[in-house]
Scaffold this active site. Structure first.
Site, PDB file in Angstrom:
ATOM      1  N   PRO A 194      -3.672   0.762  18.919  1.00 32.52           N
ATOM      2  CA  PRO A 194      -3.220   0.252  17.591  1.00 32.52           C
ATOM      3  C   PRO A 194      -3.455   1.467  16.525  1.00 32.52           C
ATOM      4  O   PRO A 194      -3.261   0.945  15.169  1.00 32.52           O
ATOM      5  CB  PRO A 194      -4.791  -0.816  17.377  1.00 32.52           C
ATOM      6  CG  PRO A 194      -5.566  -0.416  18.456  1.00 32.52           C
ATOM      7  CD  PRO A 194      -4.867   0.262  19.465  1.00 32.52           C
TER       8      PRO A 194
ATOM      9  N   LYS B  68       1.525   0.171  15.062  1.00 30.80           N
ATOM     10  CA  LYS B  68       2.849   0.123  15.120  1.00 30.80           C
ATOM     11  C   LYS B  68       3.313  -1.178  16.218  1.00 30.80           C
ATOM     12  O   LYS B  68       4.420  -1.282  16.363  1.00 30.80           O
ATOM     13  CB  LYS B  68       3.470   1.326  15.965  1.00 30.80           C
ATOM     14  CG  LYS B  68       3.409   2.718  15.329  1.00 30.80           C
ATOM     15  CD  LYS B  68       4.525   2.664  14.178  1.00 30.80           C
ATOM     16  CE  LYS B  68       4.506   3.796  13.056  1.00 30.80           C
ATOM     17  NZ  LYS B  68       4.420   2.806  11.710  1.00 30.80           N
TER      18      LYS B  68
ATOM     19  N   HIS C  90       0.911  -1.162  -0.132  1.00 31.62           N
ATOM     20  CA  HIS C  90      -0.107   0.173  -0.225  1.00 31.62           C
ATOM     21  C   HIS C  90       0.804   1.206   0.146  1.00 31.62           C
ATOM     22  O   HIS C  90       1.706   1.534   0.926  1.00 31.62           O
ATOM     23  CB  HIS C  90      -0.848  -0.081   1.479  1.00 31.62           C
ATOM     24  CG  HIS C  90      -2.200  -0.736   1.088  1.00 31.62           C
ATOM     25  ND1 HIS C  90      -3.323  -0.526   1.677  1.00 31.62           N
ATOM     26  CD2 HIS C  90      -2.497  -1.584   0.110  1.00 31.62           C
ATOM     27  CE1 HIS C  90      -4.271  -1.439   1.278  1.00 31.62           C
ATOM     28  NE2 HIS C  90      -3.839  -2.261   0.482  1.00 31.62           N
TER      29      HIS C  90
ATOM     30  N   TYR D 162       4.250   6.923   9.643  1.00 25.79           N
ATOM     31  CA  TYR D 162       3.319   5.534   9.322  1.00 25.79           C
ATOM     32  C   TYR D 162       4.234   4.509   8.428  1.00 25.79           C
ATOM     33  O   TYR D 162       3.995   3.564   8.886  1.00 25.79           O
ATOM     34  CB  TYR D 162       2.189   6.152   8.325  1.00 25.79           C
ATOM     35  CG  TYR D 162       1.145   5.008   8.466  1.00 25.79           C
ATOM     36  CD1 TYR D 162       0.047   5.031   9.374  1.00 25.79           C
ATOM     37  CD2 TYR D 162       1.102   4.095   7.257  1.00 25.79           C
ATOM     38  CE1 TYR D 162      -0.934   4.036   9.310  1.00 25.79           C
ATOM     39  CE2 TYR D 162       0.218   3.222   7.256  1.00 25.79           C
ATOM     40  CZ  TYR D 162      -0.832   3.023   8.337  1.00 25.79           C
ATOM     41  OH  TYR D 162      -1.897   2.228   8.351  1.00 25.79           O
TER      42      TYR D 162
ATOM     43  N   TYR E 227      -8.866   5.774   7.662  1.00 27.27           N
ATOM     44  CA  TYR E 227      -8.890   5.883   9.282  1.00 27.27           C
ATOM     45  C   TYR E 227     -10.108   7.099   9.057  1.00 27.27           C
ATOM     46  O   TYR E 227      -9.878   8.265   8.738  1.00 27.27           O
ATOM     47  CB  TYR E 227      -7.716   6.406   9.736  1.00 27.27           C
ATOM     48  CG  TYR E 227      -6.585   5.573   9.934  1.00 27.27           C
ATOM     49  CD1 TYR E 227      -5.896   5.068   8.570  1.00 27.27           C
ATOM     50  CD2 TYR E 227      -6.492   4.907  11.219  1.00 27.27           C
ATOM     51  CE1 TYR E 227      -5.040   4.135   9.069  1.00 27.27           C
ATOM     52  CE2 TYR E 227      -5.280   4.096  11.371  1.00 27.27           C
ATOM     53  CZ  TYR E 227      -4.535   3.497  10.029  1.00 27.27           C
ATOM     54  OH  TYR E 227      -3.721   2.707  10.427  1.00 27.27           O
TER      55      TYR E 227
END
Ligand code: APR
Ligand code: PHB
Length: 398
Positions: free
Chosen positions: A293, A297, A72, A385, A201
């Site tokens: 979460p 990570k 991704h 990220y 998200y």
């Protein structure tokens, strides 16, 4: 029994460390409390940073991930209906993440360990660590009703948050840092096509939601729920309706629902102990730290701890560099704290906090708005990220 490195716990930390050590000719035995099928039944996260992907390749266990994993190059934030693309690759010079479930990583590592014939003792009870400060540490446990003793040079405590390794360190040695968040995540797994190509998200007045996936035909969705909520309170219908209510209208319309094949509620917690080391015992992964979460990570931090401990132990056994052992905790903690910060920040930005006053709510909205509308802000999100770099254990010689 005797080995060089005794590893407590056959989760991803213990199995990955074991595989790397085995490949480097360093003997190790894993002692695990559960049965292998129990370990494999736990559904956990599914986003691997580039560093972890590289480490799995280095360990020789990436064949299936390289075929079935989904690279991704970005993800989406949905802010009250507005969709913002975070172009991970564009903002980080081409870095990406890999969507591949922790359960699959564990399955691959277990298969690799079995193939090379390295020993794992499953269903070991009453595991106890001894003489961690002495010259010859050892581990005792009960297997099939018999007490066994495993002598070793070093012990890797890879036994997770509830494990025995951290608890074996005498009181007063460790400093604990903790934050418990006033909500949980209800997650479901379903055999439905993902609502979007990338992870979404979503933040909403009703609370946070996350659209994730395991494959083109299997999805993992989450909604923020009250800390006291029980899974029994959430029928599949209630879950899908709540998820839809929190997503932008176009995504809600496209959402394909179906029966859940797994449903569970997880609390959200930030937790770190310092130091991550006591004599010849090294704490690795969830045994030393927990992140909420939201930043994906947890597993990735376990991988960077493993990488650091492996690099140090290899230099100890190959070049006698015992001086490096004392660097383990400081090297790990610098990266751990940065991931803790990012996970805490993502959690703080995207969830509805029951006690937030109007000023705090405006600050939350404004900080998020500022970050996503500034190139510098989006770059900060992206570089965290995809994962911050691993630190070399011996910079002058690496
Ligand atoms: N003796 C032996 N084994 C134990 C003991 C014990 N006293 N206590 C726990 N274990 C085992 C557990 O059964 C489990 O299989 O240790 C293992 C720990 O695995 P995890 O909890 O998965 O921890 P870790 O390997 O550090 O994985 C990192 O990252 O995404 C996060 O929480 C997620 O599990 C994930 C973690
Ligand atoms: C998941 O797929 O389970 C997942 C993905 C991203 C997260 C957390 C969990 O941030």
């Amino acid at each position: 029994m005797k080995t060089q490195v005794a590893i407590i716990g056959a989760g991803p930390s213990g199995l990955l460390l074991g595989q790397l050590l085995h490949n480097a000719g360093i003997a190790n035995i894993i002692i695990e409390r559960q049965r292998p099928d129990y370990v494999l039944s736990r559904i956990r996260a599914g986003v691997l940073e580039q560093g972890m992907v590289d480490l799995l390749r280095k360990a020789g266990v990436s064949q299936r991930m390289d075929i079935e994993g989904l690279p991704h190059h970005g993800f989406e934030l949905a802010l009250k209906g507005r969709r913002v693309h975070i172009d991970l690759a564009g903002l980080t010079g081409g870095k990406a993440v890999m969507i591949y479930g922790q359960t699959e990583v564990t399955r691959d590592l277990m298969a690799a360990r079995q193939e090379v014939g390295a020993q794992t003792v499953y269903e070991a009870s009453d595991v106890q660590l001894h003489d961690m400060k002495g010259a010859q540490p050892y581990v005792t446990f009960i297997k099939d009703g018999e007490t066994c003793r495993l002598d070793c040079d070093y012990i890797a405590g890879c036994d997770g948050y509830h494990g025995i390794a951290r608890q074996s360190i005498p009181a007063g040695v460790l400093q604990t840092f903790e934050r418990v968040y006033p909500f949980g995540w209800l997650g479901i797994l379903a055999d439905t096509p993902p609502v979007n190509e990338e992870l979404v998200y979503a933040t909403h007045e009703r609370g946070f939601a996350l659209c994730s996936m395991r494959s083109p035909t299997r999805t993992r969705y989450y909604v923020q729920v009250d800390a006291e909520d029980k899974v029994e309170d959430w029928s599949d219908d209630r879950f899908w309706n709540e998820l839809k209510a929190r997503l932008p209208a176009d995504l809600a319309e496209r959402l394909v629902t179906g029966p859940s094949i797994e449903k569970s509620i997880a609390p959200l917690r930030s937790f770190v102990v310092e130091p991550m080391q006591y004599g010849k015992l090294f704490l690795v992964g969830d045994a030393a730290h927990i992140v909420p979460p939201t930043g994906a990570k947890g597993l990735n931090l376990a991988a960077s701890d493993v990488s650091t401990l492996f690099d140090i132990l290899r230099k100890v056994y190959e070049h006698g560099r015992t001086d490096l052992l004392e660097r383990y905790s400081a090297i790990c903690l610098r990266r751990v704290w940065k991931a803790e910060r990012f996970s805490w920040w993502m959690t703080s930005m995207l969830h509805r906090f029951p006690d937030a006053d109007p000023f705090t709510q405006r600050m939350q909205q404004t900080e998020l708005d500022y970050f996503v509308s500034s190139a510098a802000g989006r770059t900060t999100i992206a570089e965290n990220y995809v994962g911050l770099p691993y630190e070399a254990v011996d910079p002058s010689n690496d």
